[in-house]
Design an enzyme around this catalytic site. Structure first.
Site, mmCIF file in Angstrom:
data_model
loop_
_atom_site.group_PDB
_atom_site.id
_atom_site.type_symbol
_atom_site.label_atom_id
_atom_site.label_comp_id
_atom_site.label_asym_id
_atom_site.label_seq_id
_atom_site.Cartn_x
_atom_site.Cartn_y
_atom_site.Cartn_z
ATOM 1 N N GLU A 107 3.744 7.993 8.572
ATOM 2 C CA GLU A 107 3.756 7.129 9.746
ATOM 3 C C GLU A 107 5.179 6.661 10.027
ATOM 4 O O GLU A 107 6.122 6.961 9.285
ATOM 5 C CB GLU A 107 2.838 5.920 9.523
ATOM 6 C CG GLU A 107 3.249 5.047 8.343
ATOM 7 C CD GLU A 107 2.182 4.031 7.982
ATOM 8 O OE1 GLU A 107 0.999 4.254 8.276
ATOM 9 O OE2 GLU A 107 2.537 2.999 7.372
ATOM 10 N N HIS B 265 0.238 5.755 0.992
ATOM 11 C CA HIS B 265 -0.668 6.752 1.563
ATOM 12 C C HIS B 265 -0.449 8.114 0.911
ATOM 13 O O HIS B 265 0.679 8.457 0.530
ATOM 14 C CB HIS B 265 -0.439 6.890 3.071
ATOM 15 C CG HIS B 265 -0.490 5.603 3.813
ATOM 16 N ND1 HIS B 265 -1.535 4.713 3.708
ATOM 17 C CD2 HIS B 265 0.392 5.034 4.689
ATOM 18 C CE1 HIS B 265 -1.301 3.664 4.482
ATOM 19 N NE2 HIS B 265 -0.138 3.832 5.076
ATOM 20 N N GLN C 70 0.824 -1.205 0.000
ATOM 21 C CA GLN C 70 0.000 0.000 0.000
ATOM 22 C C GLN C 70 0.855 1.250 0.000
ATOM 23 O O GLN C 70 2.078 1.205 0.158
ATOM 24 C CB GLN C 70 -0.925 -0.013 1.210
ATOM 25 C CG GLN C 70 -0.219 -0.198 2.536
ATOM 26 C CD GLN C 70 -1.165 -0.533 3.684
ATOM 27 O OE1 GLN C 70 -1.302 0.232 4.629
ATOM 28 N NE2 GLN C 70 -1.809 -1.698 3.585
ATOM 29 N N ARG D 12 -4.506 0.613 -1.652
ATOM 30 C CA ARG D 12 -3.981 -0.744 -1.777
ATOM 31 C C ARG D 12 -3.475 -0.963 -3.204
ATOM 32 O O ARG D 12 -4.210 -0.764 -4.171
ATOM 33 C CB ARG D 12 -5.082 -1.745 -1.408
ATOM 34 C CG ARG D 12 -4.608 -3.151 -1.135
ATOM 35 C CD ARG D 12 -5.747 -4.067 -0.691
ATOM 36 N NE ARG D 12 -6.253 -3.673 0.610
ATOM 37 C CZ ARG D 12 -7.538 -3.462 0.883
ATOM 38 N NH1 ARG D 12 -8.454 -3.586 -0.056
ATOM 39 N NH2 ARG D 12 -7.918 -3.112 2.092
ATOM 40 N N HIS E 87 4.842 0.371 0.783
ATOM 41 C CA HIS E 87 5.308 -0.387 1.942
ATOM 42 C C HIS E 87 4.340 -1.501 2.293
ATOM 43 O O HIS E 87 3.175 -1.480 1.878
ATOM 44 C CB HIS E 87 5.461 0.536 3.163
ATOM 45 C CG HIS E 87 4.166 1.168 3.586
ATOM 46 N ND1 HIS E 87 3.663 2.308 3.010
ATOM 47 C CD2 HIS E 87 3.259 0.811 4.536
ATOM 48 C CE1 HIS E 87 2.507 2.640 3.581
ATOM 49 N NE2 HIS E 87 2.246 1.731 4.504
#
Length: 314
Positions: A114, A96, A94, A191, A171
C-alpha cells in the site's frame, strides 16, 4: 463512454472519528468512522456506480461483466483499493503479507502492498514506520517481551508527505492523521500490538503474532521512490511511485488542461478544491471527496478548475 462516479462504503473502527464528515462533508454512519472505501471491488465493501448506463451496479460485478472497460484484464479481481482513513486515535501496529504468503495462508486473498498520501495531520505528528531489529531472532524476542519503544521506529510527518509501504513493513498511522491510501485489493492485516485496548464488549483485540513475525522484512528497508514533476497545460503532475502493483500521482489543477488516455483505466480521488471534467461536450462536476474511474479508451478530455487529485493505475 462516461466517467464512472462511485458511491462507497464506510467502516466503523475503534480508532475512527468524524473527520470524514468534517473535511469531506460525507454523511458518516458511525461516531467512530475510520475508513471510507472510496474505490473498491473487494467483497467486504464494494463501491456502486452512481451514473450512466451502469448506474446501480457494483464495481466487482462491472469488472466481471464489462471487462472491456478495463482493457480485458487477465486477473479475476479488480486489483486496487482506494481508501480514506481518519486516524482519530492511534491505529494498531500491523504488517501485511505478500501475494505468495496470502495465497497459501489467506484462502487466495491478494497480499497487501500500500501507500499513503498525508492529506492532513496535527502539528508535530508522527507515525510508526519500520522497526529496529537486525535479525529475526531479535524481532521475535522484542515482540514477545513487549519492548515496543526499542523495536518500533517513528517518523515525523506533515501534510503532503507520501509513503510507499511494501508488504512486510511494520507500520501504524497515529492520532490526528487523515490519509488517502492506495493499496492492493486485500483486507488481510496481521496485528502486532494494539496498546492493550479493548473493544466495545471489553475484550482485547486479537493479535496475529506468529504470522506477523513470519512475514515481517528483517532488517527494515525504506522503500525509495523518487518524485518526478512535469507540467501539462495548467496542471502540475507529480509521480510518487511506479511499482509492480500500482502507480500513483498527484495532479494539481490550476485552470484548464487537456489530456488523452486510451490504454489504461485511471482511478481519481479529489482531495482538495473543485472543478469540472469535460468529455465529448459534457461537463461533469468534480468536488472535494469525489471518486471516479476513467475506462480504457476514454480518449481526450479536459479538466478545468482549481483542485488536487490523487490518480492511480495498475
Amino acid at each position: 463512454m462516461e466517467p464512472l462516479f462511485l458511491q462507497s462504503v464506510f467502516k466503523e473502527r475503534i480508532w475512527g472519528g468524524r473527520a470524514l464528515r468534517d473535511v469531506f462533508g460525507y454523511e458518516i454512519p458511525y461516531e467512530h468512522t475510520g475508513e471510507y472505501w472510496a474505490i473498491s471491488a473487494h467483497p467486504n465493501g464494494p463501491s456502486m456506480i452512481e451514473n450512466g448506463p451502469y448506474q446501480g451496479m457494483t464495481l466487482d460485478k462491472l469488472w466481471k461483466e464489462q471487462p472491456g472497460l478495463f482493457g480485458n484484464p487477465k486477473g479475476k479481481v479488480f486489483p486496487l483499493l482506494t481508501k480514506i482513513l481518519d486516524a482519530n486515535m492511534d491505529l494498531s501496529v500491523q504488517v501485511h503479507p505478500d501475494d505468495t504468503y496470502a495465497m497459501v495462508h489467506e484462502n487466495g486473498e491478494l497480499g497487501k502492498t500500500e501507500c499513503w498520501y498525508i492529506i492532513d495531520c496535527k502539528e508535530d505528528a508522527d507515525m510508526i514506520f519500520g522497526h529496529n531489529a537486525k535479525t529475526k531472532e531479535e524481532l521475535q524476542q522484542q515482540i514477545r517481551e513487549g519492548k515496543w519503544s526499542d523495536l518500533l521506529r517513528r517518523v515525523k510527518i506533515k501534510p503532503g508527505d507520501f509513503f510507499y509501504v511494501p508488504s512486510g513493513t511494520i507500520h501504524a498511522l497515529c492520532e490526528g492523521t487523515l490519509v488517502l491510501e492506495t493499496q492492493q485489493s486485500s483486507d488481510t492485516t496481521y496485528r502486532v500490538y494494539d496498546y492493550d485496548r479493548r473493544d466495545s464488549d471489553g475484550n482485547l483485540r486479537e493479535l496475529h503474532l506468529e504470522k506477523a513475525m513470519e512475514v515481517t522484512t528483517v532488517p527494515h528497508q525504506d522503500a525509495v521512490s523518487e518524485r518526478v514533476v512535469r507540467e501539462n497545460d495548467k496542471t502540475r503532475m507529480t509521480t510518487y511511485v511506479e511499482s509492480a502493483f500500482f502507480s500513483v500521482y498527484k495532479w494539481e489543477v490550476a485552470g484548464k488542461s487537456s489530456f488523452s488516455f486510451n490504454d489504461q483505466y485511471l482511478l481519481f480521488s479529489v482531495i482538495h478544491g473543485e472543478g469540472s471534467l469535460i468529455h465529448n461536450g459534457r461537463r461533469y462536476d468534480l468536488k472535494k471527496g469525489s471518486h471516479f474511474i476513467l475506462p480504457v479508451g476514454f480518449g481526450e478530455f479536459e479538466v478545468d478548475g482549481n483542485c488536487e487529485m490523487i490518480v492511480s493505475h495498475t
